[in-house]
Design a protein around this motif. Structure first.
Motif, PDB file in Angstrom:
ATOM      1  N   LEU B   6       9.527   2.014  -2.480  1.00 48.55           N
ATOM      2  CA  LEU B   6       8.327   2.829  -2.622  1.00 48.55           C
ATOM      3  C   LEU B   6       7.333   2.154  -3.561  1.00 48.55           C
ATOM      4  N   LYS B   9       5.577  -0.743  -1.945  1.00 47.40           N
ATOM      5  CA  LYS B   9       4.509  -0.294  -1.053  1.00 47.40           C
ATOM      6  C   LYS B   9       3.273   0.100  -1.852  1.00 47.40           C
ATOM      7  N   LEU B  10       3.507   0.849  -2.915  1.00 47.87           N
ATOM      8  CA  LEU B  10       2.390   1.304  -3.740  1.00 47.87           C
ATOM      9  C   LEU B  10       1.672   0.128  -4.374  1.00 47.87           C
ATOM     10  N   SER B  13      -0.675  -0.996  -1.717  1.00 54.41           N
ATOM     11  CA  SER B  13      -1.756  -0.048  -1.422  1.00 54.41           C
ATOM     12  C   SER B  13      -2.717   0.117  -2.587  1.00 54.41           C
ATOM     13  N   LEU B  14      -2.188   0.085  -3.790  1.00 54.62           N
ATOM     14  CA  LEU B  14      -3.014   0.371  -4.964  1.00 54.62           C
ATOM     15  C   LEU B  14      -3.543  -0.897  -5.620  1.00 54.62           C
TER      16      LEU B  14
END
Lengths: 91, 91
Positions: B6, B9-10, B13-14
């Motif tokens: 997780l 992924k963040l 994305s961030l």
DNA sequence: GTTACTATATGCAAAAACTGCATACCCAAT
DNA sequence: ATTGGGTATGCAGTTTTTGCATATAGTAAC
């Protein structure tokens, strides 16, 4: 606490604007959601696990009338608190 | 998906380092936890609500021996999916 | 690599959730 | 500031879930 208040707190803790804090938070929830949609569970150590639970169709009842009702199968998101999370509230 | 995945992924994305993404994520879970400790529920629109639910004491059983056991009252964190979240999985 | 956590599986009692629906309420977005 | 909409509550009775002890296996964290 609602989302607005949570975002305000995060904005302070993370040193981000409220808009950025909200974007960050939404990104996280969306990422979790996507994983769940993809039929995957999401385990967060020390916090908990999100799972999609399948509910079978069954016979229910209208509590007002007592009438029997057929309830369709469905799915719902379940959250199972981790050990650490339970301990916080039970000591 | 686990926490590491997780966070990875963040991180993408961030646009944050993995370390920062993890810090951000931990800050959020801790903020939610603190609110729950303070006897407050946390409502996140479009996602769900975290609540502390009181469970009554009851009689349990050791599945190995069948012996009856008194289970003390406790508290647990409940997550109630928001309407939008249910709809994602039921259409 | 080593330690820590988590899932699983077992039987069974009792708590809790689920159903429709109306009302009240609080929040979110216009 | 207003309003539309999601959410909480209460009702009863049946279904579902919970959680006890404990070891093992698998996974994750450090």
């Amino acid at each position: 606490m609602n989302k607005k208040q949570l975002v305000a707190k995060l904005s302070g803790s993370l040193n981000l604007s409220k808009a950025d804090a909200e974007r960050t938070f939404d990104t996280i929830t969306n990422t979790i959601l996507d994983a769940l949609k993809g039929d995957d569970s999401v385990k967060i150590a020390g916090f908990g696990t999100y799972k999609v639970a399948k509910r079978k169709a069954r016979v229910g009842r209208n509590p007002r009338t007592g009438e029997q009702i057929q309830i369709a199968a469905s799915q719902k998101v379940k959250f199972l608190p981790a050990k650490a999370l339970k301990e916080v509230f039970n000591r």
